[in-house]
Design a protein around this motif. Structure first.
Motif, PDB file in Angstrom:
ATOM      1  N   ASN A  10      41.922  -6.898 -45.397  1.00 55.95           N
ATOM      2  CA  ASN A  10      41.082  -8.101 -45.400  1.00 55.95           C
ATOM      3  C   ASN A  10      41.409  -9.011 -46.577  1.00 55.95           C
ATOM      4  O   ASN A  10      41.759  -8.529 -47.662  1.00 55.95           O
ATOM      5  CB  ASN A  10      39.591  -7.737 -45.550  1.00 55.95           C
ATOM      6  N   LYS A  39      39.273  -1.804 -46.265  1.00 57.08           N
ATOM      7  CA  LYS A  39      39.204  -0.379 -46.638  1.00 57.08           C
ATOM      8  C   LYS A  39      40.544   0.327 -46.473  1.00 57.08           C
ATOM      9  O   LYS A  39      40.943   1.136 -47.309  1.00 57.08           O
ATOM     10  CB  LYS A  39      38.123   0.332 -45.823  1.00 57.08           C
ATOM     11  N   ILE A  94      31.940 -11.380 -49.480  1.00 58.76           N
ATOM     12  CA  ILE A  94      31.324 -10.386 -50.370  1.00 58.76           C
ATOM     13  C   ILE A  94      30.481 -11.080 -51.437  1.00 58.76           C
ATOM     14  O   ILE A  94      30.961 -11.972 -52.134  1.00 58.76           O
ATOM     15  CB  ILE A  94      32.412  -9.540 -51.071  1.00 58.76           C
ATOM     16  N   ILE A 104      28.410  -6.982 -47.951  1.00 51.88           N
ATOM     17  CA  ILE A 104      29.673  -7.412 -47.337  1.00 51.88           C
ATOM     18  C   ILE A 104      29.471  -7.761 -45.868  1.00 51.88           C
ATOM     19  O   ILE A 104      28.800  -7.022 -45.136  1.00 51.88           O
ATOM     20  CB  ILE A 104      30.738  -6.284 -47.437  1.00 51.88           C
ATOM     21  N   ILE A 106      31.933  -8.557 -42.533  1.00 51.20           N
ATOM     22  CA  ILE A 106      33.330  -8.438 -42.103  1.00 51.20           C
ATOM     23  C   ILE A 106      33.612  -9.366 -40.920  1.00 51.20           C
ATOM     24  O   ILE A 106      32.819  -9.444 -39.986  1.00 51.20           O
ATOM     25  CB  ILE A 106      33.598  -6.979 -41.615  1.00 51.20           C
ATOM     26  N   THR A 246      32.686  -2.924 -55.518  1.00 46.22           N
ATOM     27  CA  THR A 246      33.502  -3.067 -54.305  1.00 46.22           C
ATOM     28  C   THR A 246      34.781  -2.231 -54.435  1.00 46.22           C
ATOM     29  O   THR A 246      35.506  -2.359 -55.421  1.00 46.22           O
ATOM     30  CB  THR A 246      33.898  -4.543 -54.078  1.00 46.22           C
ATOM     31  N   GLY A 247      35.033  -1.384 -53.448  1.00 50.84           N
ATOM     32  CA  GLY A 247      36.272  -0.597 -53.454  1.00 50.84           C
ATOM     33  C   GLY A 247      36.171   0.714 -54.226  1.00 50.84           C
ATOM     34  O   GLY A 247      37.141   1.479 -54.270  1.00 50.84           O
ATOM     35  N   ASP A 250      36.769   3.548 -51.896  1.00 48.44           N
ATOM     36  CA  ASP A 250      38.174   3.614 -51.472  1.00 48.44           C
ATOM     37  C   ASP A 250      39.028   4.267 -52.561  1.00 48.44           C
ATOM     38  O   ASP A 250      39.942   5.053 -52.275  1.00 48.44           O
ATOM     39  CB  ASP A 250      38.705   2.204 -51.176  1.00 48.44           C
ATOM     40  N   ALA A 286      38.538  -5.444 -55.724  1.00 53.43           N
ATOM     41  CA  ALA A 286      38.636  -4.193 -54.961  1.00 53.43           C
ATOM     42  C   ALA A 286      40.004  -3.568 -55.218  1.00 53.43           C
ATOM     43  O   ALA A 286      40.168  -2.738 -56.111  1.00 53.43           O
ATOM     44  CB  ALA A 286      38.399  -4.465 -53.483  1.00 53.43           C
TER      45      ALA A 286
HETATM   46  O1  RIB Z   1      35.471  -0.957 -49.340  1.00 53.12           O
HETATM   47  C1  RIB Z   1      35.581  -2.263 -49.830  1.00 53.12           C
HETATM   48  C2  RIB Z   1      36.175  -3.164 -48.788  1.00 53.12           C
HETATM   49  O2  RIB Z   1      35.290  -3.239 -47.704  1.00 53.12           O
HETATM   50  C3  RIB Z   1      36.398  -4.585 -49.230  1.00 53.12           C
HETATM   51  O3  RIB Z   1      37.645  -4.794 -49.860  1.00 53.12           O
HETATM   52  C4  RIB Z   1      36.202  -5.368 -47.941  1.00 53.12           C
HETATM   53  O4  RIB Z   1      37.361  -5.980 -47.481  1.00 53.12           O
HETATM   54  C5  RIB Z   1      35.647  -4.365 -46.941  1.00 53.12           C
HETATM   55  O5  RIB Z   1      36.613  -3.935 -46.056  1.00 53.12           O
END
Ligand code: RIB
Length: 304
Positions: A10, A39, A94, A104, A106, A246-247, A250, A286
């Motif tokens: 994204n 993600k 975001i 967030i 999407i 954020t992130g 991940d 992120a």
């Molecule tokens: O987990 C964070 C991500 O969630 C962001 O970077 C955003 O793009 C969403 O996908």
């Protein structure tokens, strides 16, 4: 061993606000930026920055190719990503508030346009023992699980963002689950998870539902739990000042998965992932906020 994140990419449009906007309210942003996210792409960045051989396969428009360049600079092989003239890259709107929390929205774009042929083409370069990482920002997840399993790939699944339809997927094929409290609760049929005792019981219950598999449950400020055939492990949160969460999940996933697949035990993998995500949370953004392994290893935790 190769790691493949087959998932979303994204363009993150980030708005800094004092508080997350409420229904009916209009607020001013104190600043905004465009950054790299999604993600799937973030998790591939975390895997590569942790030091393992990583591939990212997504479906994007021409407007997102700058993010592929960024991933390549981290060592991610993006050659299996499909760049299409007939679609747009996914986007995320975001809001990040003064305490670093986010909300967030999407817009899927190419992330939800994978075809069966796309999937066959992407998986053709992988073999038994390789690891595939999936999240819920793309389409055809069940089909991907079945095809990857036939090849003998190990499957890591992060059912985020959660929706009820995920419960109909062939979850028995998953080798590693990465769940927050909402996802863990939904898979178990609705129990509320609040206390340390609740989370430990949830990890045991999920392990009983998926014996022999690896179950990670992240509990936000409550730390993270991991259950596998060798036992139950816990790592507390590392409390660095939060700039942007954020992130963070991940980052945690990428570092945990590479650690456990490369032979660290559950406790070491949790501790490494907690450190990496604490550093990510202390920074804005992120994908760009995810630390490299040398930063995780050299960070002076005693100074905090
Ligand atoms: O987990 C964070 C991500 O969630 C962001 O970077 C955003 O793009 C969403 O996908």
């Amino acid at each position: 061993m190769k790691f493949l994140s087959l998932g979303s990419l994204n363009i993150d449009r980030v708005y800094h606000v004092d508080h997350i906007v409420k229904a009916g309210e209009t607020i001013s942003s104190t600043g905004s930026s465009r950054s790299a996210g999604g993600k799937g792409a973030n998790q591939s960045a975390a895997l590569a920055k942790s030091g393992v051989c990583t591939y990212f396969a997504g479906k994007i428009g021409r407007d997102g190719t700058w993010i592929l360049d960024l991933l390549s600079s981290y060592g991610v092989d993006v050659s299996r990503t499909i760049v299409s003239d007939s679609t747009g890259t996914g986007e995320a709107i975001i809001q990040v508030d003064a305490s670093g929390q986010n909300s967030i929205i999407i817009i899927a774009g190419g992330n939800r346009e994978f075809t069966s042929d796309d999937i066959d083409g992407i998986l053709s370069g992988f073999a038994e023992g390789d690891v595939i990482v999936l999240q819920n920002e793309i389409n055809r997840i069940g089909e991907i699980m079945e095809k990857a399993s036939k090849i003998g790939m190990r499957i890591a699944f992060n059912p985020s963002p959660f929706e009820e339809s995920l419960l109909t997927l062939p979850l028995g094929l998953v080798d590693f689950f990465f769940l927050n409290e909402i996802e863990a609760s939904a898979i178990m049929g609705g129990s509320v998870l609040k206390t340390d005792r609740d989370f430990r019981a949830a990890a045991e219950r999920l392990y009983a539902m998926f014996p022999g598999k690896g179950i990670v449950i992240t509990a936000g400020r409550g730390g993270a739990y991991y259950r596998d055939s060798s036992g139950l492990y816990f790592s507390p949160i590392i409390d660095l000042p939060a700039a942007d969460t954020t992130g963070a999940g991940d980052t945690f996933l990428g570092y945990f998965l590479s650690s456990i697949c490369c032979g660290k035990n559950g406790q070491e993998a949790l501790d490494t992932a907690s450190r990496a995500s604490a550093i990510a949370v202390s920074r804005q953004g992120a994908m760009e906020a995810i630390p490299f392994i040398c930063e995780v290893e050299s960070f002076d935790w005693h100074m905090q």
